[in-house]
Design a protein around this motif. Structure first.
Motif, PDB file in Angstrom:
ATOM      1  N   GLU A 133     -29.118 -19.363 -69.235  1.00  0.00           N
ATOM      2  CA  GLU A 133     -29.404 -19.800 -70.845  1.00  0.00           C
ATOM      3  C   GLU A 133     -29.137 -18.502 -71.311  1.00  0.00           C
ATOM      4  O   GLU A 133     -29.144 -18.473 -72.192  1.00  0.00           O
ATOM      5  N   GLY A 134     -29.059 -17.525 -70.536  1.00  0.00           N
ATOM      6  CA  GLY A 134     -29.933 -16.143 -71.664  1.00  0.00           C
ATOM      7  C   GLY A 134     -28.965 -15.192 -71.830  1.00  0.00           C
ATOM      8  O   GLY A 134     -27.312 -15.753 -71.855  1.00  0.00           O
ATOM      9  N   PRO A 135     -28.503 -13.582 -72.953  1.00  0.00           N
ATOM     10  CA  PRO A 135     -27.367 -13.160 -72.694  1.00  0.00           C
ATOM     11  C   PRO A 135     -26.428 -12.681 -71.925  1.00  0.00           C
ATOM     12  O   PRO A 135     -26.701 -13.033 -71.330  1.00  0.00           O
ATOM     13  N   ARG A 136     -25.053 -12.672 -71.653  1.00  0.00           N
ATOM     14  CA  ARG A 136     -24.154 -12.140 -70.743  1.00  0.00           C
ATOM     15  C   ARG A 136     -23.562 -11.250 -70.795  1.00  0.00           C
ATOM     16  O   ARG A 136     -23.059 -10.735 -70.373  1.00  0.00           O
ATOM     17  N   MET A 137     -23.688 -10.126 -72.053  1.00  0.00           N
ATOM     18  CA  MET A 137     -23.986  -9.364 -71.934  1.00  0.00           C
ATOM     19  C   MET A 137     -24.803  -7.695 -72.622  1.00  0.00           C
ATOM     20  O   MET A 137     -25.701  -8.218 -73.302  1.00  0.00           O
ATOM     21  N   GLY A 138     -24.772  -7.167 -71.752  1.00  0.00           N
ATOM     22  CA  GLY A 138     -25.817  -5.718 -71.691  1.00  0.00           C
ATOM     23  C   GLY A 138     -25.225  -4.787 -71.654  1.00  0.00           C
ATOM     24  O   GLY A 138     -24.409  -4.286 -71.019  1.00  0.00           O
ATOM     25  N   HIS A 139     -26.328  -3.666 -71.441  1.00  0.00           N
ATOM     26  CA  HIS A 139     -26.524  -2.447 -70.736  1.00  0.00           C
ATOM     27  C   HIS A 139     -27.202  -2.724 -69.421  1.00  0.00           C
ATOM     28  O   HIS A 139     -28.970  -2.799 -69.618  1.00  0.00           O
ATOM     29  N   ILE A 140     -26.707  -2.496 -67.910  1.00  0.00           N
ATOM     30  CA  ILE A 140     -27.539  -2.748 -67.066  1.00  0.00           C
ATOM     31  C   ILE A 140     -28.516  -1.770 -66.323  1.00  0.00           C
ATOM     32  O   ILE A 140     -28.509  -0.571 -67.274  1.00  0.00           O
ATOM     33  N   LEU A 141     -29.733  -2.190 -66.280  1.00  0.00           N
ATOM     34  CA  LEU A 141     -30.728  -0.829 -66.026  1.00  0.00           C
ATOM     35  C   LEU A 141     -30.598  -0.062 -64.560  1.00  0.00           C
ATOM     36  O   LEU A 141     -30.820  -1.382 -63.354  1.00  0.00           O
ATOM     37  N   PRO A 142     -30.681   0.423 -64.758  1.00  0.00           N
ATOM     38  CA  PRO A 142     -30.111   1.948 -63.232  1.00  0.00           C
ATOM     39  C   PRO A 142     -30.783   1.683 -61.751  1.00  0.00           C
ATOM     40  O   PRO A 142     -31.100   1.573 -61.178  1.00  0.00           O
ATOM     41  N   PHE A 143     -32.770   1.452 -62.259  1.00  0.00           N
ATOM     42  CA  PHE A 143     -33.361   0.931 -61.075  1.00  0.00           C
ATOM     43  C   PHE A 143     -33.792   0.279 -61.050  1.00  0.00           C
ATOM     44  O   PHE A 143     -33.868   0.423 -60.136  1.00  0.00           O
ATOM     45  N   GLU A 144     -34.129  -0.808 -62.074  1.00  0.00           N
ATOM     46  CA  GLU A 144     -34.408  -2.586 -61.473  1.00  0.00           C
ATOM     47  C   GLU A 144     -33.022  -2.664 -61.371  1.00  0.00           C
ATOM     48  O   GLU A 144     -34.030  -3.976 -59.896  1.00  0.00           O
ATOM     49  N   SER A 145     -32.105  -2.600 -60.791  1.00  0.00           N
ATOM     50  CA  SER A 145     -30.745  -3.716 -60.219  1.00  0.00           C
ATOM     51  C   SER A 145     -30.409  -2.708 -59.148  1.00  0.00           C
ATOM     52  O   SER A 145     -30.476  -1.822 -59.144  1.00  0.00           O
TER      53      SER A 145
END
Length: 273
Positions: A118-130
């Motif tokens: 239910e949160g945001p659906r577009m953004g800047h993916i995190l390179p190390f956490e993902s």
């Protein structure tokens, strides 16, 4: 007229950076690795860097941020989040693959989802956490002769991708744009410096209060955007984008020429043709 944003550092006289390169189309598989950035780098191990598009793939961990405020005043804009989807799905994502501090790094914007999210659906993916759950497919362009590398940027006080010349190339150019100039016009001028007046444009960036053709101006001084289409024809740029705002709303359309000032940066791959 463009909308502008005041940044904390000195304004550089040179408003873009350009490095010629050679780009070739690729279809690759991102292997499972300790970080999403490392997976992307391994997929392009035969190249100096590249631009990749991922569609309809699931990650075991999908973390991202959206535009936000910086209460410290150290930056004109910052990030909100992180938003942690867990086993989230990439609807579509575009990302530059380059280097930071000698290691793999990516800058990617996209649209994401997860069951019950239910949160945001577009953004800047995190390179190390993902991270990947399994190998996934991507298509795009591998580049040789230049790459994007993170450098300190005094004007915005951000570490940002900048093109680095590794010997040049024949059919493409990496371009980055500095703030407070119309994206379409600056892109066309920077590409012309590289000898390109016709071709396609791929990439991402941010705009201050965007104005899309046939739509009201978007009241968000910080945004993240992904190019969905981009062309140069006779030295004139046309750019279609998908945009996420400070309140997580998503907008899509063609940039109105002369009306869209770069917020923090634009990072673009221009391919002649």
């Amino acid at each position: 007229m463009i909308e502008t944003l005041r940044h904390p550092g000195p304004v550089s006289a040179r408003r873009w950076a350009v490095a010629r390169c050679t780009a070739e189309p690729v279809e690759v598989v991102l292997p499972v690795a300790e970080t999403f950035a490392k997976s992307a780098a391994l997929a392009l191990a035969d190249y100096d860097g590249g631009w990749l598009v991922i569609e309809n793939e699931t990650l075991t961990t999908l973390d991202f941020v959206i535009p936000g405020e910086d209460a410290t005043g150290a930056h004109a804009a910052w990030y909100a989040g992180p938003y942690q989807m867990g086993a989230g799905r990439i609807d579509h994502l575009g990302m530059h693959v380059g280097r930071k501090d000698g290691a793999a790094w990516i800058h990617g914007h996209g649209v994401f989802d997860a069951p019950g999210w239910e949160g945001p659906r577009m953004g800047h993916i995190l390179p190390f956490e993902s991270r990947l759950a399994h190998p996934i497919r991507a298509r795009g362009w591998g580049i040789r002769g230049a790459r994007l590398q993170v450098c300190a940027e005094l004007e915005t006080n951000f570490p940002l991708f900048q093109p680095v010349d590794l010997g040049g190339g024949t059919n493409a150019a990496l371009v980055t744009l500095r703030p407070n100039q119309d994206m379409n016009a600056a892109l066309a001028l920077a590409a012309a410096e590289a000898g390109i007046t016709d071709g396609q444009v791929l990439g991402l960036g941010s705009i201050v209060r965007p104005k899309l053709q046939g739509q009201p101006r978007i009241d968000s001084h910080a945004t993240e955007l992904l190019l969905t289409q981009g062309t140069l024809q006779n030295g004139v740029a046309r750019i279609e984008t998908e945009i996420v705002t400070l309140d997580a709303s998503i907008h899509k359309g063609w940039l109105e020429p002369g009306q869209n000032g770069v917020c923090i940066t634009a990072e673009l791959l221009v391919i002649a043709g």
